[in-house]
Design an enzyme around this catalytic site. Structure first.
Site, PDB file in Angstrom:
ATOM      1  N   HIS A 126      -3.974   0.995  12.232  1.00 31.78           N
ATOM      2  CA  HIS A 126      -3.755  -0.262  12.945  1.00 31.78           C
ATOM      3  C   HIS A 126      -5.111  -0.910  13.236  1.00 31.78           C
ATOM      4  O   HIS A 126      -5.991  -0.283  13.830  1.00 31.78           O
ATOM      5  CB  HIS A 126      -3.010   0.014  14.251  1.00 31.78           C
ATOM      6  CG  HIS A 126      -2.551  -1.221  14.961  1.00 31.78           C
ATOM      7  ND1 HIS A 126      -2.790  -2.493  14.494  1.00 31.78           N
ATOM      8  CD2 HIS A 126      -1.846  -1.383  16.103  1.00 31.78           C
ATOM      9  CE1 HIS A 126      -2.258  -3.376  15.323  1.00 31.78           C
ATOM     10  NE2 HIS A 126      -1.679  -2.728  16.318  1.00 31.78           N
TER      11      HIS A 126
ATOM     12  N   ASN B  20     -10.417  -2.735   2.514  1.00 39.43           N
ATOM     13  CA  ASN B  20     -10.102  -2.747   1.083  1.00 39.43           C
ATOM     14  C   ASN B  20     -11.372  -2.492   0.287  1.00 39.43           C
ATOM     15  O   ASN B  20     -12.470  -2.474   0.847  1.00 39.43           O
ATOM     16  CB  ASN B  20      -9.533  -4.108   0.678  1.00 39.43           C
ATOM     17  CG  ASN B  20      -8.043  -4.250   0.997  1.00 39.43           C
ATOM     18  OD1 ASN B  20      -7.339  -3.267   1.192  1.00 39.43           O
ATOM     19  ND2 ASN B  20      -7.581  -5.479   1.048  1.00 39.43           N
TER      20      ASN B  20
ATOM     21  N   TYR C 162       0.718  -4.345  12.144  1.00 36.73           N
ATOM     22  CA  TYR C 162       0.611  -2.903  11.869  1.00 36.73           C
ATOM     23  C   TYR C 162       1.451  -2.068  12.824  1.00 36.73           C
ATOM     24  O   TYR C 162       2.148  -1.136  12.402  1.00 36.73           O
ATOM     25  CB  TYR C 162      -0.863  -2.474  11.871  1.00 36.73           C
ATOM     26  CG  TYR C 162      -1.572  -2.988  10.636  1.00 36.73           C
ATOM     27  CD1 TYR C 162      -1.883  -4.342  10.526  1.00 36.73           C
ATOM     28  CD2 TYR C 162      -1.857  -2.169   9.563  1.00 36.73           C
ATOM     29  CE1 TYR C 162      -2.476  -4.850   9.387  1.00 36.73           C
ATOM     30  CE2 TYR C 162      -2.458  -2.665   8.417  1.00 36.73           C
ATOM     31  CZ  TYR C 162      -2.766  -4.013   8.332  1.00 36.73           C
ATOM     32  OH  TYR C 162      -3.341  -4.520   7.197  1.00 36.73           O
TER      33      TYR C 162
ATOM     34  N   HIS D 156       0.830  -1.223   0.000  1.00 36.37           N
ATOM     35  CA  HIS D 156       0.000   0.000   0.000  1.00 36.37           C
ATOM     36  C   HIS D 156       0.862   1.270   0.000  1.00 36.37           C
ATOM     37  O   HIS D 156       0.506   2.274   0.615  1.00 36.37           O
ATOM     38  CB  HIS D 156      -0.947   0.027   1.209  1.00 36.37           C
ATOM     39  CG  HIS D 156      -1.959  -1.074   1.234  1.00 36.37           C
ATOM     40  ND1 HIS D 156      -3.239  -0.938   0.751  1.00 36.37           N
ATOM     41  CD2 HIS D 156      -1.878  -2.353   1.679  1.00 36.37           C
ATOM     42  CE1 HIS D 156      -3.905  -2.077   0.912  1.00 36.37           C
ATOM     43  NE2 HIS D 156      -3.110  -2.945   1.469  1.00 36.37           N
TER      44      HIS D 156
HETATM   45 FE1  HDD Z   1      -2.682  -4.857   5.495  1.00 33.43          FE
HETATM   46  C1  HDD Z   1      -1.194  -1.839   5.177  1.00 33.43           C
HETATM   47  C2  HDD Z   1      -5.630  -3.538   4.299  1.00 33.43           C
HETATM   48  C3  HDD Z   1      -4.102  -7.997   5.457  1.00 33.43           C
HETATM   49  C4  HDD Z   1       0.066  -6.092   6.928  1.00 33.43           C
HETATM   50  N1  HDD Z   1      -3.294  -3.053   4.854  1.00 33.43           N
HETATM   51  C5  HDD Z   1      -2.527  -1.927   4.801  1.00 33.43           C
HETATM   52  C6  HDD Z   1      -3.296  -0.839   4.303  1.00 33.43           C
HETATM   53  C7  HDD Z   1      -4.556  -1.313   4.060  1.00 33.43           C
HETATM   54  C8  HDD Z   1      -4.549  -2.708   4.412  1.00 33.43           C
HETATM   55  C9  HDD Z   1      -5.725  -0.531   3.521  1.00 33.43           C
HETATM   56  C10 HDD Z   1      -2.782   0.570   4.061  1.00 33.43           C
HETATM   57  C11 HDD Z   1      -3.074   1.472   5.226  1.00 33.43           C
HETATM   58  C12 HDD Z   1      -2.594   2.877   4.914  1.00 33.43           C
HETATM   59  O1  HDD Z   1      -3.161   3.496   4.014  1.00 33.43           O
HETATM   60  O2  HDD Z   1      -1.633   3.293   5.551  1.00 33.43           O
HETATM   61  N2  HDD Z   1      -4.479  -5.625   4.915  1.00 33.43           N
HETATM   62  C13 HDD Z   1      -5.594  -4.907   4.568  1.00 33.43           C
HETATM   63  C14 HDD Z   1      -6.743  -5.783   4.508  1.00 33.43           C
HETATM   64  C15 HDD Z   1      -6.311  -7.025   4.822  1.00 33.43           C
HETATM   65  C16 HDD Z   1      -4.893  -6.930   5.092  1.00 33.43           C
HETATM   66  C17 HDD Z   1      -8.144  -5.332   4.162  1.00 33.43           C
HETATM   67  C18 HDD Z   1      -7.087  -8.302   4.922  1.00 33.43           C
HETATM   68  C19 HDD Z   1      -8.325  -8.375   5.182  1.00 33.43           C
HETATM   69  N3  HDD Z   1      -2.110  -6.708   6.040  1.00 33.43           N
HETATM   70  C20 HDD Z   1      -2.857  -7.866   5.992  1.00 33.43           C
HETATM   71  C21 HDD Z   1      -2.112  -8.940   6.603  1.00 33.43           C
HETATM   72  C22 HDD Z   1      -0.925  -8.405   7.037  1.00 33.43           C
HETATM   73  C23 HDD Z   1      -0.951  -7.009   6.678  1.00 33.43           C
HETATM   74  C24 HDD Z   1      -2.599 -10.368   6.747  1.00 33.43           C
HETATM   75  C25 HDD Z   1       0.230  -9.037   7.751  1.00 33.43           C
HETATM   76  C26 HDD Z   1       0.207 -10.129   8.435  1.00 33.43           C
HETATM   77  N4  HDD Z   1      -0.856  -4.105   5.913  1.00 33.43           N
HETATM   78  C27 HDD Z   1       0.098  -4.785   6.570  1.00 33.43           C
HETATM   79  C28 HDD Z   1       1.293  -3.929   6.942  1.00 33.43           C
HETATM   80  C29 HDD Z   1       0.883  -2.545   6.372  1.00 33.43           C
HETATM   81  C30 HDD Z   1      -0.472  -2.829   5.746  1.00 33.43           C
HETATM   82  C31 HDD Z   1       2.608  -4.483   6.512  1.00 33.43           C
HETATM   83  C32 HDD Z   1       1.861  -1.849   5.459  1.00 33.43           C
HETATM   84  C33 HDD Z   1       1.868  -0.404   5.865  1.00 33.43           C
HETATM   85  C34 HDD Z   1       1.127  -0.370   7.106  1.00 33.43           C
HETATM   86  O3  HDD Z   1       0.685  -1.632   7.417  1.00 33.43           O
HETATM   87  O4  HDD Z   1       0.911   0.590   7.800  1.00 33.43           O
HETATM   88  O5  HDD Z   1       1.429  -3.888   8.315  1.00 33.43           O
END
Ligand code: HDD
Length: 710
Positions: A363, A171, A386, A98
């Site tokens: 988060h 999402n 997060y 993202h």
């Molecule tokens: Fe995630 C970012 C949505 C599963 C780990 N995720 C992130 C963002 C969104 C989502 C919208 C961007 C937020 C922003 O604009 O800063 N993610 C989802 C949805 C998921 C999902 C809807 C499943 C239903 N994500 C998911 C899993 C993991 C992560 C299973 C890890 C185990 N996601 C992350 C992250 C991020 C992230 C690596 C990257 C940047 C951040 O968190 O802040 O932690």
């Protein structure tokens, strides 16, 4: 605190009175929490003069300090070193997923009807207004990648509620690729560019992605969404949003329900067509970011209603046979309607991209009383990820003090020190219980966050629940719910994406999966790839969910839609002005496109030119008008006019040719008797009416059907 300097403000003025050295700490005062972000002083630089970071006025910022006019640069030039050192450190790590996003501020207003299911004040209190910040994003691409790639879109909302911050990190699809967070690094490694050459950027059309999808049949359902028009939204303003997981909501009387969150866009759910999305990647890589910012600037504030699907909290956590802990499953709206509980309006663009959109930190575990997580294993892993990722991305544990992340509720947290600490905590007590501060701050067993009491039992192990093994039923449900045009787009998208894979084995594996969704789909994709059609057992008795189709049944709202009017010197400019005024009342933007910049003129009339044939492409417009008086002009002879009209035609957009504008249409080889193509008499004022209707339907669906040979 009043006689202490404001540590958040940078100013050319001398610092205020020094910290008092002798006054004893007041044991009853709260710790020195930062001002909430609404206090403008905490966020702004001030003063008219250029200074160093230390507030020293700078005499000259254009020339380094040198020994003589041709001599070496001196190390003692603090301004030079500070300026370059700071510049060298301007970038922070982009989000691991993202990375590319766009944000906006707004307000959420509750209808109050959610009080029966949750005690969260921002949802339960009628007319309660809560500040929000939303960040939309793509998933796979880097920060500088294009907006209109085929991908999932992030839809993350920060509610700055009176009870603390609640983040809904969702999402634009209601399901996810995997069922367990332990697989998240795998799917992302597979989707990101190949590690040897770092290509392709921001694309799923490559071998590793489809290798993963074909070997994880649980991904089949979400991949269908990605291959559908949902993977290429027309605008962030026309996307649905989903919390994906099932949450547990708790009412004031302690009753609980299992709930899925939905965002319903006021403008309807609309998408690009694939060729349009591809052209936009080059013609305007910032297509979605620009659209969002322009609409807000123009006062066409995007709105979404928040909806809840409320299901009973039963011991087996299923509804109508659907396991509510499985994030690859939807609950069809026909089985459980979405109840609207509030409305969000985005009304302000960020002032500074880095400070707000880049530094915002969401988060899943930012919860408020009345909203709880469930044992969905994907959600549980997210609860760890997060916070962990923000620590490295934002450089330490104090990111909640950044203006965009500060809660609007009072903070008194006893967290201390660490990198980038900006609060000046007073007092000597930072532990509980304590006698020196009368055991302050106090805990809140009455209205604090109390985890809802759910029973937990089981044997330790890496389990594979049987209820998580049905991977094709809902993929088929999605396919059957699409109209024929939408199905054609899905089949074409698979043929494109798999056609970009070099490995026949990956293609064959994926075809085998598709054969378990639908024989016709598998056959169309196999034909596109030139491979044998595989056989497969499809689930029986699957009922479609018409709510999943994006084809509107009646015209919707049109604010922020864009109509391009092709003109040239000598064209009927009076009609252009009338069209702008009539469509402007509906919030539609009319842009004048001409062969040259500046102004076009006709008799005494003139119109400023918004775009030239050099600076525009068809993708900028939802509908195109060819003005009367353009035949025989340089516009009519220009090949770029023809391409623009042909693309608008192929993409199912409304086209109106007025008077001799019809000749221009014919010269471009565009059929004048197709659905959504309007030939109007010179002087007719019908253009606004027909365009209003067609824009509301988004596309001339019958034309797209004919073009797809259906
Ligand atoms: Fe995630 C970012 C949505 C599963 C780990 N995720 C992130 C963002 C969104 C989502 C919208 C961007 C937020 C922003 O604009 O800063 N993610 C989802 C949805 C998921 C999902 C809807 C499943 C239903 N994500 C998911 C899993 C993991 C992560 C299973 C890890 C185990 N996601 C992350 C992250 C991020 C992230 C690596 C990257 C940047 C951040 O968190 O802040 O932690």
């Amino acid at each position: 605190m009043t006689d202490q300097p404001d540590t958040h403000r940078e100013s050319s003025e001398p610092a205020a009175a020094p910290l008092p050295r002798t006054a004893p700490p007041d044991p009853r005062s709260p710790t020195g929490v930062p001002e909430p972000p609404t206090a403008p002083d905490a966020r702004r630089q001030s003063g008219e003069r250029l200074t160093t970071a230390q507030g020293l006025r700078v005499d000259d910022t254009d020339h380094s300090l040198t020994a003589g006019p041709r001599g070496p640069v001196l190390l003692e030039d603090h301004h030079l070193r500070e300026k370059i050192t700071h510049f060298d450190h301007e970038r922070i790590p982009e989000r691991v997923v993202h990375a590319r996003g766009a944000g906006a501020h707004g307000t959420f207003r509750a209808y109050g009807n959610a009080a029966s299911v949750t005690k969260a004040a921002f949802l339960a209190e009628a007319e309660a207004e809560t500040d929000v910040f939303v960040r939309f994003s793509t998933v796979l691409g880097s920060r500088g990648s294009a907006d209109t790639v085929r991908d999932v879109r992030g839809f993350a909302t920060k509610f700055y509620t009176s009870q603390g911050t609640f983040d809904l990190v969702g999402n634009n699809f209601p399901v996810f690729f995997i069922q367990d967070a332990v697989k998240f690094p795998d799917i992302i490694h597979a989707g990101k560019p190949h590690p040897d050459r770092e290509i392709p950027q921001a694309q799923s059309a490559h071998d590793t992605f489809w290798d993963f999808i074909s070997s994880h049949t649980e991904s089949t359902h979400m991949a269908m969404w990605a291959m559908s028009d949902r993977g290429i939204p027309r605008s962030y303003r026309t996307m649905e949003g989903f919390g994906v997981h099932t949450f547990r909501l708790e009412a004031a009387d302690g009753t609980t329900s299992l709930v899925k969150f939905h965002w319903k866009p006021a403008l309807g759910v609309h998408s690009l067509v694939w060729e349009e999305a591809q052209i936009a990647q080059g013609a305007d890589a910032d297509f979605h970011r620009r659209d969002l910012a322009d609409a807000i600037d123009a006062g066409a504030f995007p709105q979404w209603e928040l909806g809840l699907q409320v299901m009973p909290d039963t011991p087996d956590e299923t509804f109508e046979g659907i396991d509510l802990l499985d994030p690859t499953k939807i609950v069809p709206e026909e089985l459980c309607p979405v109840q609207r509980v509030g409305i969000m309006t985005l009304h302000a663009n960020p002032e500074n991209y880095f400070a707000e959109t880049e530094q915002v930190a969401f988060h899943v575990d930012h919860l408020v009383p009345g909203i709880h997580v469930t044992n969905d294993p994907l959600m549980q892993g997210r609860l760890f990820s997060y916070l962990d990722t923000q620590l490295s991305r934002l450089g330490g544990p104090n990111f909640a003090q950044l203006p965009i992340n500060r809660p609007h509720a009072p903070v008194n947290d006893m967290l201390r020190d660490g990198m980038h600490q900006t609060a000046v905590h007073d007092g000597i007590v930072a532990y509980k219980p304590n006698a020196l501060d009368d055991d302050r701050p106090t805990a809140s067993p009455d209205d604090g966050f109390v985890t809802v009491a759910t029973p937990v039992e089981g044997t330790k192990g890496r389990h594979h629940p049987v209820s998580f093994t049905d991977h094709f039923r809902q993929a088929r449900l999605f396919w059957l719910s699409m109209t024929p045009v939408e199905q054609a787009h899905v089949a074409q998208a698979y043929a494109f994406e798999l056609g970009k894979c070099a490995s026949p084995r990956v293609q064959e594996n994926m075809l085998a999966s598709l054969a378990r969704v639908d024989a016709d789909l598998a056959s169309r994709v196999a034909t596109g790839l030139g491979l044998p059609v595989p056989a497969g057992d499809v689930p029986e008795g699957v009922e479609p969910s018409p709510a999943l189709s994006q084809v509107p049944t009646e015209p919707g709202r049109v604010e922020g839609r864009v109509v391009g009017v092709l003109v040239a010197d000598g064209a009927d400019l009076g009609a252009v002005a009338a069209l702008r005024s009539a469509l402007g009342e509906e919030g539609v933007v009319v842009r004048v496109v001409a062969p040259h910049g500046g102004e076009v003129a006709s008799g005494d009339a003139s119109e400023p030119v918004d775009r030239t044939l050099l600076t525009t492409r068809s993708v900028e417009y939802d509908a195109v008008v060819i003005a009367d008086g353009t035949a025989g002009t340089p516009l009519a002879a220009d090949g770029r006019t023809h391409v623009l009209l042909q693309e608008a035609y192929r993409h199912g957009k409304a086209i109106a040719a007025v008077g001799d504008g019809t000749e221009v249409l014919r010269a471009a080889g565009v059929a004048t008797e197709a659905p959504g193509v309007h030939v109007l008499d010179a002087g007719s004022d019908d253009a606004a009416r027909v365009l209003r209707h067609d824009l509301g339907m988004h596309r001339a669906w019958a034309r797209l059907e004919a073009l797809a040979g259906l």
